[in-house]
Write an enzyme that holds these catalytic residues in place. Structure first.
Site, PDB file in Angstrom:
ATOM      1  N   CYS A  53      10.754   3.492   4.361  1.00 34.21           N
ATOM      2  CA  CYS A  53      10.345   3.428   5.773  1.00 34.21           C
ATOM      3  C   CYS A  53      11.309   2.695   6.700  1.00 34.21           C
ATOM      4  CB  CYS A  53       8.929   2.888   5.911  1.00 34.21           C
ATOM      5  SG  CYS A  53       8.322   1.923   4.547  1.00 34.21           S
ATOM      6  N   ARG A  91      11.747  -0.154  -7.827  1.00 36.44           N
ATOM      7  CA  ARG A  91      10.791  -1.251  -7.753  1.00 36.44           C
ATOM      8  C   ARG A  91      10.758  -1.981  -9.081  1.00 36.44           C
ATOM      9  NH1 ARG A  91       5.829   1.742  -4.473  1.00 36.44           N
ATOM     10  NH2 ARG A  91       7.110   2.305  -2.689  1.00 36.44           N
ATOM     11  N   GLN A 109      10.218   9.429  -4.053  1.00 36.14           N
ATOM     12  CA  GLN A 109       9.001   9.720  -3.304  1.00 36.14           C
ATOM     13  C   GLN A 109       9.218  10.945  -2.428  1.00 36.14           C
ATOM     14  OE1 GLN A 109       8.690   5.980  -1.125  1.00 36.14           O
ATOM     15  NE2 GLN A 109       6.737   5.614  -2.144  1.00 36.14           N
ATOM     16  N   ASP A 159       8.526  11.454   0.567  1.00 34.86           N
ATOM     17  CA  ASP A 159       8.104  10.576   1.644  1.00 34.86           C
ATOM     18  C   ASP A 159       8.276  11.259   3.001  1.00 34.86           C
ATOM     19  OD1 ASP A 159       7.157   8.233   2.625  1.00 34.86           O
ATOM     20  OD2 ASP A 159       8.902   7.021   2.104  1.00 34.86           O
ATOM     21  N   HIS A 207       7.668  10.199   7.439  1.00 36.63           N
ATOM     22  CA  HIS A 207       7.121   9.328   8.475  1.00 36.63           C
ATOM     23  C   HIS A 207       6.953  10.123   9.739  1.00 36.63           C
ATOM     24  CE1 HIS A 207       8.913   6.599   5.516  1.00 36.63           C
ATOM     25  NE2 HIS A 207       7.815   5.903   5.763  1.00 36.63           N
ATOM     26  N   LYS A 240      -6.208   4.228   5.838  1.00 29.09           N
ATOM     27  CA  LYS A 240      -5.506   5.280   5.092  1.00 29.09           C
ATOM     28  C   LYS A 240      -6.458   6.248   4.436  1.00 29.09           C
ATOM     29  CE  LYS A 240      -5.314   2.706   0.758  1.00 29.09           C
ATOM     30  NZ  LYS A 240      -4.580   2.443  -0.462  1.00 29.09           N
ATOM     31  N   HIS A 256       2.829   6.855   7.511  1.00 27.59           N
ATOM     32  CA  HIS A 256       3.550   7.099   6.252  1.00 27.59           C
ATOM     33  C   HIS A 256       2.724   8.114   5.487  1.00 27.59           C
ATOM     34  CE1 HIS A 256       5.427   2.954   6.404  1.00 27.59           C
ATOM     35  NE2 HIS A 256       4.311   2.716   7.046  1.00 27.59           N
TER      36      HIS A 256
END
Length: 638
Positions: A335, A364, A382, A384, A386, A466, A512
């Site tokens: 992000c 991670r 991911q 991912d 945004h 979320k 996200h």
RNA sequence: GCCGAUGUAGCUCAAUUGGCAGAGCAACGGAUUUGUAAUCCGUAGGUUUGGGGUUCGAUUCCCCACAUCGGCUCCA
């Protein structure tokens, strides 16, 4: 006179107080036999609970979920009794029912071995045969503390001491074994027959790593032996489908000791599947109006200070590396990078919505003991994205994201969803107004899709509400992959703005979202869901051409090349081996189409296909077959 | 990270109480030219995860590290 109202609305009257069991018997012998407990005025009670006032009563049978839970809970007590009989020095702690079974934590001087487990299980069957009554007793708290202290059960004392002093404590006694418990329990040990002990593992007292580590024995328990067998069969089935095993057998990926734990190596065949997944992902995102970003895997640590990750996410981050007098951080998230792209120029309210997606690889730090195949790794990608938008666009954007989510999950063959909406926790950033508005928008979007959902009140992240979506695989296991999260925090921290209609600066909303979550993990789930037998559009090898003898090599090679020219992943097995051998080998590799080529096929420019079910389709012209296979792959049929 | 278990050929597994490390499959070579789930013969393959220790001698016993497995913990 006592009047009991049953769930169907009918009432029954009794001259004097009756037990739950007696009411069940009065209804029918079958019900009485299946009964394990009752629910009187909403409260779970034992079968020998005496009803002395009017009220609603439901008989709980062992076939019901509640009944099964009682059986599992009682079986955990049965196990504790067996352990105490065999190893009196062991101290009992807690033993609840869990999904599909139960566990009980013990404090014992030495680790339990597999042999101990067999002995305990044997003793459990013995106690079951002894058919001991399970009796509820009640006493004052202090009396109970004294009692357990006398027995040397220190953990039990600690538990009871935490209960209010004037409260009555219930105990359950079976044979020489006594345990603190709220209940209810089955009335006799003979009710417990279908169980099996599965494993032993460490677990901390009260789940706190600072406390002493106890030994947890896991078991499974069911209403009858048939159900137990079915469950054990399911476990075997799951083991056969284990993605770690299939990954090796099908040569899809590996984890390598010399590289370090939790780092995934995609082999050529696994990479083919991933490419197919990514190609679909890209196509779907273009259709849904997304743009794509590529951003670096590391960046100056300052960025992570600004984002706040350094404060609240540090434990999951790898240590920074020192470069040219500066600290750099390998990214645990994408992000902040997307925000930097946003910040690279001014934005107008007319720009919105901005939808930026990236297959972003993140790293991670996971505890070494937590690593698990592709499901828990230290480096993963991911899917991912945004979305930046204005407040009033939230609902449309969430609706669009849910569309894309369901379409994506459906394309991969997952049609059953559990949807969770998590709302504002106690500690959170952002105004009440924006939380309410956003939460309502999420809820509206869910309702537009006619989805049932569970509201997890206060379960949201501190930065926004979320939606999580869980899928169910073909073994009935649930996996959370998709998540859609609003973020009121990062736009603030990075101070990102846009110029509104009024010419002033405003703060955009940031969303996200990830649909598959981690590509590695999703790939593992797919692998288990399909037991390695991928649908045609994902299969690493979609068709394998097999020759009968060397004489058929030219035609086989031509067939393979024609398939490849049509965009299919095709290979040819030209080896000098018997056809049965080749069929066996490629069937075990779970290749959806095997195309046999011999004299007849060569003469007629044809092939004899064998499909994934093993069916021989006979001689077919090549052209027609290619058309069929291409369609199957292009339509992404499951 | 913690508790417990495991680590032997590419894979799946053997190897009495510490005494020359083995099999099947795979690989490679040869024969066979085969019609829908394993053709036959042969060859090669090992610092027994890595490091240290005990011992005349260690795959075996001890210590450390790493990885894997079952859990705990964590899970923005």
């Amino acid at each position: 006179m006592v009047k009991v109202t049953l769930p169907d609305g009918t009432g029954r009257e009794f001259d004097m107080p009756v037990t739950v069991g007696e009411v069940a018997r009065s209804i029918g012998a079958g019900l009485a036999k299946a009964a394990v407990a009752g629910r009187f005025d909403g409260r779970l009670v034992d079968l020998d609970y005496v009803i002395d006032c009017n009220g609603d009563l439901a008989i709980i049978t062992m076939q019901s979920d509640a009944g099964l839970e009682i059986i599992r809970h009682s079986t955990s007590h049965l196990m504790a009794q067996a352990v105490k009989e065999l190893y009196p020095a062991a101290q009992v702690t807690i033993g609840p029912a869990v999904e599909n079974g139960f566990y009980y934590d013990f404090d014992f001087e030495r680790p339990f071995t597999p042999d101990d487990l067999s002995a305990i299980e044997e003793r459990m069957h013995l106690i079951s045969e002894r058919d001991e009554p399970v009796v509820r007793r009640e006493m004052k708290r202090d009396a109970a503390v004294a009692l357990f202290a006398e027995m040397g059960e220190h953990y039990k004392c600690e538990i009871i001491n935490a209960i209010d002093a004037d409260q009555t404590i219930s105990l359950y006694v079976q044979g020489t074994f006594m345990d603190l418990c709220r209940g209810p329990h089955v009335p006799r040990t003979s009710y417990l027959k279908a169980f099996k002990l599965l494993s032993v593992a460490g677990a901390y007292w009260r789940g706190d790593a600072r406390n002493k580590q106890l030994q947890r024995i896991y078991g499974t328990a069911w209403a009858d032996v048939k159900a137990l067998k079915a469950y054990l069969h399911l476990l075997e089935e799951a083991e056969k489908r284990d993605h770690r095993r299939l990954g090796k057998e099908l040569d899809l990926f590996s984890l390598q000791e010399s590289a370090g734990g939790g780092l995934v190596f995609w082999h050529p065949l696994g990479a083919r599947v991933r490419l197919a997944i990514e190609a679909y992902w890209r196509e779907a995102h273009i259709q849904a109006g997304y743009e794509f970003l590529y951003t670096p895997h590391m960046a100056n640590l300052e960025l992570w200070r600004t984002s706040g990750h350094l404060d609240f996410y540090r434990d999951s981050m790898f240590n920074p590396m020192h470069v040219d007098e500066q600290d750099y951080q390998i990214r645990p998230m994408n992000c902040p990078f997307h925000i930097l792209v946003y910040q690279s120029r001014m934005h107008s309210h007319r720009d919105f919505p901005i939808r930026w997606a990236e297959l972003g690889t993140v790293y991670r730090y996971e505890l070494s003991g937590a690593l698990h195949g592709l499901f828990r790794v230290r480096g993963f990608t991911q899917d991912d994205a945004h979305v930046f938008c204005r407040e009033e666009q939230i609902e449309d954007e969430i609706t669009g994201i849910l569309d894309l989510t369901l379409a994506t999950l459906g394309t991969f063959g997952f049609k059953q969803y559990d949807v969770f909406l998590s709302t504002r926790p106690e500690k959170s950033v952002g105004s009440t107004a924006i939380w309410d508005k956003a939460t309502q928008a999420l809820m509206n979007a869910i309702k537009k899709h006619n989805l049932d959902f569970v509201e997890d009140k206060g379960g949201g992240a501190f930065y926004g509400p979320k939606i999580d979506v869980k899928i169910t695989d073909c073994l009935g296991r649930k996996w959370q992959c998709s998540t859609i999260q609003l973020d009121f925090n990062l736009p603030e921290r990075f101070d990102i703005t846009y110029i509104g209609e009024d010419g002033g600066k405003h703060r955009p909303i940031m969303i996200h979202r990830a649909l598959m979550g981690s590509l590695e993990r999703f790939f593992g789930i797919l692998l288990e869901h399909y037991a390695g037998r991928f649908p045609m559009w994902l299969a690493p090898v979609q068709a394998m051409v097999l020759t009968i003898t060397d004489a058929h090599r030219p035609w086989a090679a031509e067939v393979r090349d024609r398939l490849r020219a049509a965009g299919l992943r095709a290979e040819a097995d030209l080896r000098n081996e018997k056809i049965g051998y080749k069929i066996r080998e490629h069937t075990l590799k779970k290749i959806p189409w095997l195309l046999v080529v011999g004299d007849r096929e060569q003469e007629q420019r044809a092939v004899s296909p064998r499909d994934a079910s093993g069916k021989d389709l006979g001689l077919l012209p090549l052209d027609g077959l290619i058309e069929k296979l291409v369609l199957q792959a292009r339509e992404r049929r499951i």
